[in-house]
Write an enzyme that holds these catalytic residues in place. Structure first.
Site, PDB file in Angstrom:
ATOM      1  CG  HIS A 133       1.762   0.129  -1.902  1.00 28.61           C
ATOM      2  ND1 HIS A 133       1.105  -1.050  -1.652  1.00 28.61           N
ATOM      3  CD2 HIS A 133       2.855  -0.197  -2.656  1.00 28.61           C
ATOM      4  CE1 HIS A 133       1.761  -2.045  -2.226  1.00 28.61           C
ATOM      5  NE2 HIS A 133       2.819  -1.563  -2.850  1.00 28.61           N
ATOM      6  CG  HIS A 150      -5.502   0.499  -2.717  1.00 28.82           C
ATOM      7  ND1 HIS A 150      -6.065  -0.081  -1.603  1.00 28.82           N
ATOM      8  CD2 HIS A 150      -4.220   0.041  -2.767  1.00 28.82           C
ATOM      9  CE1 HIS A 150      -5.171  -0.858  -1.009  1.00 28.82           C
ATOM     10  NE2 HIS A 150      -4.049  -0.810  -1.698  1.00 28.82           N
TER      11      HIS A 150
END
Length: 315
Positions: free
Chosen positions: A120, A161
Site C-alpha cells: 500500500h 505492517h
C-alpha cells in the site's frame, strides 16, 4: 498453514510504536484511519490510472500507469525475497484489525501475504508522486506528501505492517517514480516499445522464485498495459475527453469490462486449480490479467469515437 513459514525480524521500537498507535486510535478514529488504506489499494489506483489515461491526458496516463503497475510488480518481487511475517504473527500484543484477506484465517500466511515492504505504501507513493512530478502542481504535491503518510499510518495502525515495511515501501515507490521518469525522458517515443520490453523482461524474473498471486496478476497488468500502448499507437489513436461525464462513463464501462473479463477467463478452470501454488496456475493468472488489461485498456477505446459521436448528436 505452518506458522514457521517466513522470516521474523524487527526492531523493538517498531512493536512499541505500533502498540502506541493502536492504543491511541480506537472506535470511530480507527475506522477513519483504516479507511485510508483504500487509497493504496491496486484496484483504486487502477481506476485513477484509467481516469487519467482514458480521459484527462493519455501521455500523463502512460507515465502514471507505468509507475503504478511497475510499483505493483516490484513489491511482490521484494516480498518474495524477504518473506517477512506480519507483525501480529510474532507479537500477540499487536492486533490484526484489517486483514489483507478478510475471508481467510489471519494466520494463513499464504492468504495474508508477506509484510516487507508495504505494498500500500509503495502504491500510494508511485501513484500520487508520479502525478505530482508530471504536472508540477502544488495541490498534487501536497496530496503526494499527505496521502502516502496517511496510508502508511493506517497500515501500521491496523497491525499488518511494521514501520520499516512502510518506510521501505515509500522508498521503493519513489525509486519507481524517478526511474520511470528518467527512462522515459531519455528514450525517444519511437523506441518506447523497446524500453517497455526491457522493463517487462526484468520484471518477469519473478517467474523463477515468486510464489504469491499478487506478483502474477501485477505482471499480467503491466504486460497488458504495455501491449495496449503499442496497439493504440498502431491502430486506435483514441482522443482524450475533457468532458467529466464522458470520462466517468469511459472509466465505469472500462472497469466493468475488465472485471467481467477476469471472471469469464476463470470459468474454464476449477477453483482448486486456480488456488494451487503451481506454475501452471500462476501462468493462467498472469494470462488472465494480461488479456483482461489489453482488451479493457487497448481494444475498448476503439468505441470512444462512437461514444463521442453519440454525445454530439444528443447535444
Amino acid at each position: 498453514m505452518d506458522l514457521a513459514m517466513g522470516n521474523t525480524f524487527y526492531f523493538d521500537f517498531e512493536v512499541a510504536f505500533m502498540q502506541l498507535l493502536q492504543s491511541i486510535f480506537g472506535g470511530f478514529a480507527l475506522s477513519v484511519i483504516s479507511f485510508f488504506s483504500y487509497f493504496g489499494e491496486e484496484m483504486v489506483l487502477v481506476l485513477v490510472m484509467g481516469f487519467i489515461y482514458w480521459g484527462y491526458d493519455k501521455k500523463m496516463g502512460n507515465y502514471v500507469g507505468t509507475s503504478i503497475l511497475l510499483g505493483c510488480v516490484l513489491n511482490p518481487l521484494l516480498k518474495n525475497i524477504f518473506v517477512r511475517r506480519r507483525p501480529y504473527f510474532d507479537n500477540p500484543q499487536i492486533k490484526c484489525l484489517r486483514p489483507v484477506e478478510k475471508n481467510a484465517d489471519i494466520y494463513d500466511i499464504a492468504a495474508q501475504g508477506f509484510s516487507f515492504p508495504s505494498g500500500h505504501s509503495t502504491n500510494s507513493v508511485s501513484a500520487y508522486s508520479s502525478m505530482a512530478k508530471y504536472k508540477k502542481n502544488k495541490v498534487l504535491l501536497g496530496i503526494a506528501i499527505v496521502m502516502p503518510l496517511l496510508v502508511g499510518l493506517s497500515r501500521m495502525t491496523v497491525g499488518v505492517h511494521y514501520p520499516t515495511d512502510v518506510l521501505c515501501g515509500w522508498l521503493s515507490g519513489l525509486v519507481v517514480v524517478f526511474l520511470v521518469s528518467f527512462l522515459q525522458n531519455k528514450i525517444p517515443e519511437e523506441k518506447e516499445w523497446l524500453l517497455n520490453l526491457i522493463i517487462f523482461l526484468i520484471a518477469a524474473l519473478g517467474f523463477f522464485y515468486c510464489k504469491t498471486d499478487d506478483y502474477y496478476s501485477s505482471l499480467g497488468l503491466l504486460g497488458g498495459f504495455f501491449l495496449s500502448r503499442e496497439f493504440d499507437k498502431l491502430v486506435v489513436h483514441f482522443r482524450n475527453s475533457k468532458k467529466p461525464v464522458r470520462i466517468i462513463v469511459r472509466v465505469i464501462a472500462g472497469a466493468a469490462l475488465f472485471l467481467a473479463l477476469t471472471k469469464i477467463l476463470k470459468m474454464p478452470f476449477s477453483s482448486e486449480f486456480l488456488s494451487s501454488p503451481t506454475l501452471a496456475a500462476y501462468c493462467v493468472r498472469f494470462l488472465r490479467y494480461l488479456i483482461s488489461c489489453f482488451v479493457a485498456v487497448g481494444v475498448y477505446p476503439l468505441i470512444f469515437a462512437k461514444f463521442d459521436k453519440f454525445w454530439k448528436e444528443e447535444a
